[in-house]
Write a protein that holds these residues in place. Sequence first.
Motif, PDB file in Angstrom:
ATOM      1  N   GLU A 178      -1.403  -1.137   6.573  1.00  0.00           N
ATOM      2  CA  GLU A 178      -1.969   0.185   6.290  1.00  0.00           C
ATOM      3  C   GLU A 178      -0.900   1.134   5.751  1.00  0.00           C
ATOM      4  N   ARG A 179       0.296   1.096   6.314  1.00  0.00           N
ATOM      5  CA  ARG A 179       1.388   1.956   5.831  1.00  0.00           C
ATOM      6  C   ARG A 179       1.754   1.572   4.391  1.00  0.00           C
ATOM      7  N   ARG A 180       1.789   0.281   4.155  1.00  0.00           N
ATOM      8  CA  ARG A 180       2.149  -0.195   2.827  1.00  0.00           C
ATOM      9  C   ARG A 180       1.088   0.198   1.801  1.00  0.00           C
ATOM     10  N   ALA A 181      -0.176   0.123   2.175  1.00  0.00           N
ATOM     11  CA  ALA A 181      -1.262   0.491   1.270  1.00  0.00           C
ATOM     12  C   ALA A 181      -1.245   1.979   0.955  1.00  0.00           C
ATOM     13  N   ASP A 182      -0.780   2.799   1.920  1.00  0.00           N
ATOM     14  CA  ASP A 182      -0.729   4.248   1.717  1.00  0.00           C
ATOM     15  C   ASP A 182       0.344   4.660   0.723  1.00  0.00           C
ATOM     16  N   ARG A 183       1.329   3.796   0.502  1.00  0.00           N
ATOM     17  CA  ARG A 183       2.417   4.135  -0.425  1.00  0.00           C
ATOM     18  C   ARG A 183       1.951   4.078  -1.813  1.00  0.00           C
TER      19      ARG A 183
END
Length: 183
Positions: A178-183
């Motif tokens: 999820e953190r990676r997708a938010d970038r």
Amino acid sequence: MRFAPDTEESLAFVVALCNTDPSASRSGADELATVDQLAALLSHFGYTGRIDHDEAELRDVHRARALLRHVWTLDRDDAVGAVNKMLRDAKALPHLVRHDSQDWHMHATEPDSPLAERIRVEAALALIDVIRMNEMDRLRICAADDCAGLLLDLSRNGLKRFCTVRCGNRMNMIAFRERRADR
């Protein structure tokens, strides 16, 4: 957090017993569906005394499992009533015993009492320590989204959130993605 050794053993047994329930088991099936599965669980925890090895006993243990799972989720004040009822229903009389390789520890039923009754009473004795030490927050349900497993947090800082490393790793991977997708 450290409880007396017999308290920790009883609480660990409650976790193992309750996590055989279909709502909490890894397989999604009842992992205590047969008399043989019950025998295996009991032998892992070194249960002594009367064990009937029959379907009636298995049904009684299932009822004890459901009750203990419910008590695990109660707040401190509500747990007191449930624990007192378990002890009262069994006409429990706490006494110290030493058997097998175990040093002095507490029992409150006779060895020939029905297995499910002994399970409930031993759990109640352990819960007394948890309640008296005001540590009910150490008894939790797994924080993983799709898991209802029970966990006993004996860590020093009291921050354990997941019933197994598997659940923790899965939730950490989801958070990472999820953190990676938010970038």
